[in-house]
Design a protein around this motif. Structure first.
Motif, PDB file in Angstrom:
ATOM      1  N   GLY A  31      51.068 -41.387 -54.782  1.00 18.40           N
ATOM      2  CA  GLY A  31      52.525 -41.457 -54.935  1.00 18.40           C
ATOM      3  C   GLY A  31      53.223 -41.855 -53.641  1.00 18.40           C
ATOM      4  N   LEU A  32      52.574 -42.695 -52.850  1.00 21.79           N
ATOM      5  CA  LEU A  32      53.140 -43.145 -51.583  1.00 21.79           C
ATOM      6  C   LEU A  32      53.325 -44.650 -51.613  1.00 21.79           C
ATOM      7  CD1 LEU A  32      50.685 -41.257 -49.174  1.00 21.79           C
ATOM      8  CD2 LEU A  32      53.052 -40.621 -49.662  1.00 21.79           C
ATOM      9  N   THR A  33      54.119 -45.140 -50.684  1.00 24.38           N
ATOM     10  CA  THR A  33      54.158 -46.589 -50.503  1.00 24.38           C
ATOM     11  C   THR A  33      52.933 -46.972 -49.686  1.00 24.38           C
ATOM     12  OG1 THR A  33      55.389 -46.498 -48.422  1.00 24.38           O
ATOM     13  CG2 THR A  33      56.696 -46.592 -50.468  1.00 24.38           C
ATOM     14  N   LYS A  34      52.548 -48.231 -49.772  1.00 24.38           N
ATOM     15  CA  LYS A  34      51.421 -48.696 -48.970  1.00 24.38           C
ATOM     16  C   LYS A  34      51.712 -48.482 -47.483  1.00 24.38           C
ATOM     17  CE  LYS A  34      49.586 -52.699 -50.156  1.00 24.38           C
ATOM     18  NZ  LYS A  34      49.371 -54.076 -50.684  1.00 24.38           N
ATOM     19  N   LYS A  35      52.939 -48.748 -47.092  1.00 25.22           N
ATOM     20  CA  LYS A  35      53.350 -48.583 -45.695  1.00 25.22           C
ATOM     21  C   LYS A  35      53.186 -47.133 -45.255  1.00 25.22           C
ATOM     22  CE  LYS A  35      57.573 -48.935 -42.993  1.00 25.22           C
ATOM     23  NZ  LYS A  35      58.977 -49.353 -43.015  1.00 25.22           N
TER      24      LYS A  35
END
Length: 91
Positions: A31-35
């Motif tokens: 549930g995170l952004t790739k960044k």
């Protein structure tokens, strides 16, 4: 006069397709952004390798003593003994 803060330019991170796929899947399932995933992974990795980082910094600082010889050593990769063997350096 008020100084304006300097904006930091973001640079793209180039990785091979297989690593990009791992990042994409990991980010999705966490549930995170790739960044954000990459930033957290780098922080954790560097924390785990803290002693290696410290040793590398100490080694670099030992070479950089402010002398011309240390500059030549850093730029050429030669040791002090190798420099002396070819005639040394006049400071």
């Amino acid at each position: 006069m008020v100084a304006t803060p300097k904006t930091v330019r973001q640079s793209p991170l180039k990785v091979d397709p297989e690593t990009d796929q791992l990042i994409s899947q990991g980010a999705h399932f966490l549930g995170l952004t790739k960044k954000d995933l990459v930033a957290e992974a780098v922080r954790v990795y560097l924390e785990q390798r803290r002693e290696d980082l410290r040793a590398g910094m100490v080694e670099a600082l030992q070479v950089l003593d402010g002398s011309l010889k240390s500059d030549v050593m850093l730029l050429t990769g030669l040791t002090a003994e190798e420099i002396d063997a070819v005639g040394g350096i006049d400071e």
